[in-house]
Design a protein around this motif. Structure first.
Motif, PDB file in Angstrom:
ATOM      1  N   LEU A 185      46.738  33.292  43.392  1.00 58.77           N
ATOM      2  CA  LEU A 185      45.902  34.495  43.327  1.00 58.77           C
ATOM      3  C   LEU A 185      46.751  35.622  42.762  1.00 58.77           C
ATOM      4  CD1 LEU A 185      43.190  35.917  44.033  1.00 58.77           C
ATOM      5  CD2 LEU A 185      44.260  36.559  46.206  1.00 58.77           C
ATOM      6  N   ARG A 186      46.260  36.229  41.674  1.00 59.02           N
ATOM      7  CA  ARG A 186      47.017  37.290  41.014  1.00 59.02           C
ATOM      8  C   ARG A 186      46.214  38.589  40.994  1.00 59.02           C
ATOM      9  NH1 ARG A 186      49.231  34.504  35.467  1.00 59.02           N
ATOM     10  NH2 ARG A 186      47.185  35.248  34.754  1.00 59.02           N
ATOM     11  N   ALA A 187      46.932  39.704  41.102  1.00 59.93           N
ATOM     12  CA  ALA A 187      46.349  41.021  40.881  1.00 59.93           C
ATOM     13  C   ALA A 187      46.541  41.364  39.414  1.00 59.93           C
ATOM     14  CB  ALA A 187      47.036  42.058  41.769  1.00 59.93           C
ATOM     15  N   ALA A 188      45.443  41.675  38.741  1.00 59.71           N
ATOM     16  CA  ALA A 188      45.478  41.959  37.311  1.00 59.71           C
ATOM     17  C   ALA A 188      45.219  43.443  37.077  1.00 59.71           C
ATOM     18  CB  ALA A 188      44.431  41.114  36.579  1.00 59.71           C
ATOM     19  N   PRO A 189      45.595  43.958  35.902  1.00 57.63           N
ATOM     20  CA  PRO A 189      45.323  45.365  35.594  1.00 57.63           C
ATOM     21  C   PRO A 189      43.846  45.703  35.759  1.00 57.63           C
ATOM     22  CG  PRO A 189      46.812  44.431  33.967  1.00 57.63           C
ATOM     23  CD  PRO A 189      46.359  43.286  34.837  1.00 57.63           C
ATOM     24  N   GLY A 190      43.585  46.943  36.146  1.00 57.51           N
ATOM     25  CA  GLY A 190      42.209  47.386  36.336  1.00 57.51           C
ATOM     26  C   GLY A 190      41.657  47.080  37.704  1.00 57.51           C
ATOM     27  N   GLY A 191      42.506  46.673  38.637  1.00 55.85           N
ATOM     28  CA  GLY A 191      42.047  46.383  39.984  1.00 55.85           C
ATOM     29  C   GLY A 191      41.368  45.041  40.141  1.00 55.85           C
ATOM     30  N   HIS A 192      41.563  44.141  39.194  1.00 50.95           N
ATOM     31  CA  HIS A 192      40.910  42.837  39.227  1.00 50.95           C
ATOM     32  C   HIS A 192      41.819  41.773  39.829  1.00 50.95           C
ATOM     33  CE1 HIS A 192      37.356  44.092  37.046  1.00 50.95           C
ATOM     34  NE2 HIS A 192      38.136  44.744  36.201  1.00 50.95           N
ATOM     35  N   HIS A 193      41.198  40.634  40.125  1.00 51.61           N
ATOM     36  CA  HIS A 193      41.930  39.476  40.632  1.00 51.61           C
ATOM     37  C   HIS A 193      41.677  38.277  39.734  1.00 51.61           C
ATOM     38  CE1 HIS A 193      41.729  41.973  44.313  1.00 51.61           C
ATOM     39  NE2 HIS A 193      42.872  41.380  44.628  1.00 51.61           N
ATOM     40  N   GLU A 194      42.653  37.381  39.695  1.00 48.46           N
ATOM     41  CA  GLU A 194      42.547  36.144  38.933  1.00 48.46           C
ATOM     42  C   GLU A 194      42.948  34.976  39.832  1.00 48.46           C
ATOM     43  OE1 GLU A 194      43.986  38.010  34.610  1.00 48.46           O
ATOM     44  OE2 GLU A 194      45.341  36.769  35.825  1.00 48.46           O
ATOM     45  N   ILE A 195      42.271  33.841  39.649  1.00 45.51           N
ATOM     46  CA  ILE A 195      42.659  32.610  40.322  1.00 45.51           C
ATOM     47  C   ILE A 195      43.122  31.618  39.265  1.00 45.51           C
ATOM     48  CG2 ILE A 195      41.902  30.662  41.730  1.00 45.51           C
ATOM     49  CD1 ILE A 195      39.965  32.476  43.144  1.00 45.51           C
ATOM     50  N   ILE A 196      44.328  31.108  39.454  1.00 38.83           N
ATOM     51  CA  ILE A 196      44.930  30.138  38.546  1.00 38.83           C
ATOM     52  C   ILE A 196      45.057  28.820  39.300  1.00 38.83           C
ATOM     53  CG2 ILE A 196      46.863  29.664  37.004  1.00 38.83           C
ATOM     54  CD1 ILE A 196      45.333  32.273  36.379  1.00 38.83           C
ATOM     55  N   SER A 197      44.568  27.748  38.716  1.00 36.52           N
ATOM     56  CA  SER A 197      44.612  26.438  39.351  1.00 36.52           C
ATOM     57  C   SER A 197      45.509  25.507  38.536  1.00 36.52           C
ATOM     58  CB  SER A 197      43.200  25.844  39.444  1.00 36.52           C
ATOM     59  OG  SER A 197      43.233  24.524  39.925  1.00 36.52           O
ATOM     60  N   ASN A 198      46.607  25.073  39.155  1.00 35.13           N
ATOM     61  CA  ASN A 198      47.553  24.171  38.490  1.00 35.13           C
ATOM     62  C   ASN A 198      47.954  24.681  37.115  1.00 35.13           C
ATOM     63  OD1 ASN A 198      47.571  22.221  40.620  1.00 35.13           O
ATOM     64  ND2 ASN A 198      45.554  21.556  39.936  1.00 35.13           N
ATOM     65  N   GLY A 199      48.201  25.985  37.046  1.00 37.69           N
ATOM     66  CA  GLY A 199      48.647  26.604  35.809  1.00 37.69           C
ATOM     67  C   GLY A 199      47.540  26.938  34.827  1.00 37.69           C
ATOM     68  N   MET A 200      46.286  26.599  35.148  1.00 41.31           N
ATOM     69  CA  MET A 200      45.159  26.843  34.251  1.00 41.31           C
ATOM     70  C   MET A 200      44.300  27.973  34.801  1.00 41.31           C
ATOM     71  SD  MET A 200      42.122  24.229  33.030  1.00 41.31           S
ATOM     72  CE  MET A 200      41.369  24.139  34.661  1.00 41.31           C
ATOM     73  N   PHE A 201      43.963  28.927  33.934  1.00 39.82           N
ATOM     74  CA  PHE A 201      43.081  30.016  34.350  1.00 39.82           C
ATOM     75  C   PHE A 201      41.748  29.436  34.811  1.00 39.82           C
ATOM     76  CE2 PHE A 201      39.615  32.925  33.483  1.00 39.82           C
ATOM     77  CZ  PHE A 201      40.035  34.076  34.113  1.00 39.82           C
ATOM     78  N   LEU A 202      41.304  29.832  35.993  1.00 37.17           N
ATOM     79  CA  LEU A 202      40.052  29.321  36.531  1.00 37.17           C
ATOM     80  C   LEU A 202      38.957  30.373  36.506  1.00 37.17           C
ATOM     81  CD1 LEU A 202      38.532  26.999  37.854  1.00 37.17           C
ATOM     82  CD2 LEU A 202      39.430  27.761  40.071  1.00 37.17           C
ATOM     83  N   MET A 203      39.216  31.541  37.074  1.00 35.45           N
ATOM     84  CA  MET A 203      38.195  32.590  37.111  1.00 35.45           C
ATOM     85  C   MET A 203      38.848  33.913  37.456  1.00 35.45           C
ATOM     86  SD  MET A 203      36.330  31.630  40.718  1.00 35.45           S
ATOM     87  CE  MET A 203      35.951  29.975  40.141  1.00 35.45           C
ATOM     88  N   ASP A 204      38.088  34.993  37.219  1.00 36.14           N
ATOM     89  CA  ASP A 204      38.574  36.310  37.601  1.00 36.14           C
ATOM     90  C   ASP A 204      37.389  37.167  38.027  1.00 36.14           C
ATOM     91  OD1 ASP A 204      37.297  37.322  35.310  1.00 36.14           O
ATOM     92  OD2 ASP A 204      39.128  37.325  34.121  1.00 36.14           O
ATOM     93  N   THR A 205      37.661  38.428  38.346  1.00 40.65           N
ATOM     94  CA  THR A 205      36.624  39.326  38.868  1.00 40.65           C
ATOM     95  C   THR A 205      36.164  40.350  37.833  1.00 40.65           C
ATOM     96  OG1 THR A 205      38.310  40.839  39.745  1.00 40.65           O
ATOM     97  CG2 THR A 205      37.524  39.101  41.211  1.00 40.65           C
ATOM     98  N   ARG A 206      36.428  40.097  36.555  1.00 45.43           N
ATOM     99  CA  ARG A 206      36.113  41.107  35.547  1.00 45.43           C
ATOM    100  C   ARG A 206      34.622  41.215  35.227  1.00 45.43           C
ATOM    101  NH1 ARG A 206      41.144  39.099  34.181  1.00 45.43           N
ATOM    102  NH2 ARG A 206      42.756  40.684  33.816  1.00 45.43           N
ATOM    103  N   ASN A 207      33.867  40.131  35.408  1.00 45.37           N
ATOM    104  CA  ASN A 207      32.471  40.200  35.012  1.00 45.37           C
ATOM    105  C   ASN A 207      31.583  39.588  36.089  1.00 45.37           C
ATOM    106  OD1 ASN A 207      29.941  39.961  33.802  1.00 45.37           O
ATOM    107  ND2 ASN A 207      30.782  39.650  31.774  1.00 45.37           N
ATOM    108  N   GLY A 208      31.419  38.298  36.069  1.00 49.45           N
ATOM    109  CA  GLY A 208      30.599  37.644  37.083  1.00 49.45           C
ATOM    110  C   GLY A 208      29.137  37.530  36.738  1.00 49.45           C
ATOM    111  N   GLU A 209      28.741  37.943  35.535  1.00 52.86           N
ATOM    112  CA  GLU A 209      27.325  37.905  35.187  1.00 52.86           C
ATOM    113  C   GLU A 209      26.787  36.472  35.165  1.00 52.86           C
ATOM    114  OE1 GLU A 209      23.571  39.009  34.572  1.00 52.86           O
ATOM    115  OE2 GLU A 209      25.261  40.262  35.171  1.00 52.86           O
TER     116      GLU A 209
END
Length: 235
Positions: free
Chosen positions: A28-52
């Motif tokens: 679980l990473r904190a990204a610029p702009g107050g967002h979060h990212e989840i990385i699974s086994n080194g691969m980007f999985l999802m983040d909180t930037r959109n969600g539409e």
């Protein structure tokens, strides 16, 4: 005066937590702009930037299913799907199946993602099960849900772990169909069209609808809706 974008300092995401679970390493990473990212086994999985796409997935399923509906959500993720389900009057109860204990912990009160799911894990309408979805479906009573939403992977062709592929194959789809009520609806999100998966759906469900979701760049996301009932649902 605010700096122009070209002069803003470049900031890398910051690792908040690192965990090992049934699917391997999760970060679980904190990204610029107050967002979060989840990385699974080194691969980007999802983040909180959109969600539409996640919200559309849940809304489309709720609109096509009988109300008041009992909704099953496969995958907790960053919480967009669950939070959207609880905002819909057509949804009376939500069951979430998430295999990663770290993801569930991140959404507990005081966790780094609790605000993203609007504290939904404390809502009396919500039940959370820590389990592999295929195993959970195999043990569940049939016909218990009016809608089932899959937001576990990046789609049938881009699974987070190789074992997840069984969910989108014939046996997994049979379990999902078994879990639905007679007028129930299965909704599956994919980061692109999957003709082979669509063909499997059409072999096992009476009605299938394909909804493109425009994205800022590249090919649209896809939401698949499938119903065992030969009626006006889904539409």
């Amino acid at each position: 005066m605010a700096l122009s974008r070209s002069h803003e300092p470049h900031r890398e995401p910051v690792v908040l937590q690192r965990a090992h679970g049934p699917g391997g390493e999760l970060v679980l990473r904190a990204a610029p702009g107050g967002h979060h990212e989840i990385i699974s086994n080194g691969m980007f999985l999802m983040d909180t930037r959109n969600g539409e796409s996640e919200r559309l997935l849940v809304r489309a399923a709720a609109q096509a299913a009988p109300a008041p509906g009992r909704m099953l959500i496969g995958g907790l993720g960053v919480g967009f799907s669950l939070a959207e389900a609880l905002r819909l009057p057509a949804v009376s109860r939500v069951t979430v199946v998430e295999r990663e204990p770290a993801v569930i912990a991140w959404h507990r009160p005081g966790g780094p993602l609790a605000a993203r799911s609007a504290g939904a894990l404390d809502d009396p309408r919500v039940r959370v099960h820590r389990a592999d979805l295929v195993d959970w479906l195999a043990a569940a009573a049939p016909g218990g849900h009016d809608a089932a939403c899959l937001d576990i992977d990046n789609g049938p062709d881009w699974t987070v772990t190789p074992g997840n592929a069984r969910l989108y194959g014939p046996a997994g789809l049979e379990l999902l169909r078994r879990a639905l009520s007679p007028l129930g609806v299965l909704a599956v999100w994919s980061a692109g069209a999957s003709p082979a998966f669509e063909a499997l759906l059409r072999e096992r469900f009476a009605r299938v609808a394909v909804h493109p979701v425009p994205v800022p760049r590249g090919e649209p996301d896809i939401v698949y809706l499938a119903s065992p009932a030969p009626s006006e649902r889904p539409g």
